[in-house]
Write an enzyme that holds these catalytic residues in place. Structure first.
Site, PDB file in Angstrom:
ATOM      1  N   GLU A  61       0.353  -1.362   0.061  1.00  0.00           N
ATOM      2  CA  GLU A  61      -0.374   0.130  -0.141  1.00  0.00           C
ATOM      3  C   GLU A  61       0.530   1.257  -0.445  1.00  0.00           C
ATOM      4  OE1 GLU A  61      -0.586  -2.536   1.469  1.00  0.00           O
ATOM      5  OE2 GLU A  61      -2.833  -2.906   0.351  1.00  0.00           O
ATOM      6  N   HIS A 130     -11.201  -5.676   8.658  1.00  0.00           N
ATOM      7  CA  HIS A 130     -11.767  -5.324   7.915  1.00  0.00           C
ATOM      8  C   HIS A 130     -13.202  -4.685   8.414  1.00  0.00           C
ATOM      9  CE1 HIS A 130      -8.682  -8.660   7.041  1.00  0.00           C
ATOM     10  NE2 HIS A 130      -8.905  -8.250   5.837  1.00  0.00           N
TER      11      HIS A 130
END
Lengths: 326, 52
Positions: A61, A130
């Protein structure tokens, strides 16, 4: 009758239109190429726009966020698709220390047309890595814009505005609204930043809600109407910039305000709205500004625990009754 | 770089003096410029484009 699309299909149509309009627009992320995205954010676009503009990345990322920050500085219009917004945490140094500051540090010589998107929200036993929301944290960074649409129409219109903006924009998609269908105009349209939507008019109490909570609050408002309680519901849509004027207008009419937000209460969206309403509409208030939030804990995996931490219709109804009883 | 012939000492010295001159010129420009107007503290946090 207007056609109906899901939130995801509407956003994808907006992305496709912008990719067709402007060859500088491209997407980077994990599984967004041939696979079409974990949430079908790019499904079918690979065949049209190919691997250069739908660029699969390794799990890195910080690396691809930095790459897209650089690309945005030199004429690209990148979209970083984080899949789960939680993964932005691995890119936070880049986003806060570089992406958000470059326009200011360059005295406006540089622009940063970069979109970050990712799924947010509690409710699918996706567990704590998540299920985060993060928008209050992002909205307090100077230079970032943050939008959280709740409907298909707003998903398309706000994503198109985000892609055309020269600022870094977070476009956040609650998992529980991705498959909700709603009317979407055939003709081109944009939804501007900083404009909340009054999605139901009422006179007894104002309720400001975000993302999934908009739909739950609307359901409660419809039920309460049958006993003569008139609830005005405001879909915030845009967290930064915040449309305080629409909220003030509503509070002027109703005298009571509740903010329903599944994210944490401390230092959050409701706290900011309450402070601004106190400063500017103290005399309009017939009751203290109230908040209903998710429990202040990491999101648990266990479905019963997870359900216990998110505002549901019963809790929203009780919170509205409490504000009315003040 | 000098030992394998990639660069000559004269080239490196020239590059160094060019960079020194550029930095000194930037220093002069900065110290000769007035302090910014405090009223501009919020300028350029965001662009002036779409969504501004």
């Amino acid at each position: 009758m207007m056609r109906e699309l899901t939130f995801t299909a509407a956003a994808r149509e907006g992305l496709s239109e912008e990719m067709a309009r402007d060859p500088a627009v491209f997407v980077m992320g994990e599984g967004i190429g041939e696979r079409g995205g974990n949430w079908a954010t790019t499904l079918g676009l690979y065949e049209t726009y190919g691997p250069w503009r739908l660029r699969d990345t390794p799990i890195s990322e910080r690396g691809f966020t930095g790459l897209c920050t650089g690309a945005a500085l030199v004429g690209g219009r990148p979209i970083v698709d984080f899949m789960f917004l939680d993964f932005l945490l691995d890119a936070m140094g880049e986003i806060i220390n570089q992406t958000s500051k470059m326009q200011y540090m360059s005295a406006g010589r540089l622009t940063m047309p970069l979109v970050f998107r990712g799924s947010i929200g509690v409710g699918f036993a996706s567990a704590t890595h998540h299920s985060g929301n993060y928008y209050p944290m992002l909205a307090r960074v100077p230079g970032l814009r943050v939008v959280v649409p709740a409907t298909a129409r707003d998903a398309k219109g706000l994503l198109k505005t985000a892609i055309r903006s020269d600022d870094p924009v977070f476009f956040l998609e609650h998992k529980a609204v991705l498959n909700l269908k709603g009317p979407v105009p055939e003709d081109e349209y944009l939804v501007p930043f900083g404009e909340a939507a009054v999605v139901r008019e009422g006179i007894d109490v104002s309720v400001v809600a975000v993302a999934l909570m908009v739909h739950r609050t609307l359901a409660v408002a419809a039920a309460l109407e049958r006993e003569g309680v008139s609830v005005e519901v405001i879909d915030l849509r845009s967290i930064a910039p915040l449309d305080i004027e629409t909220i003030l207008t509503s509070v002027h009419k109703t005298g009571r305000l509740l903010i329903v937000d599944e994210d944490y209460a401390p230092f959050g969206v409701g706290a900011e709205i309450a402070a601004q309403v106190m400063a500017r509409a103290f005399d309009d208030l017939d009751a203290p500004v109230a908040r209903l939030n998710g429990a202040f804990a990491p999101v648990p995996y266990s479905p019963p625990l997870e359900a216990a931490m998110q505002p549901d219709t019963a809790r929203i109804e009780r919170a509205i009754r409490d504000v009315l009883a003040e | 770089m000098l030992s394998d012939g990639t660069a000559r000492a004269a080239d490196l010295a020239r590059i160094e003096s060019e960079i020194t001159a550029e930095v000194e010129e930037a220093m002069r420009f900065a110290t000769d410029s007035p302090w910014p107007d405090p009223a501009t503290v919020l300028d350029h946090v965001y662009s002036d484009g779409v969504g501004a």
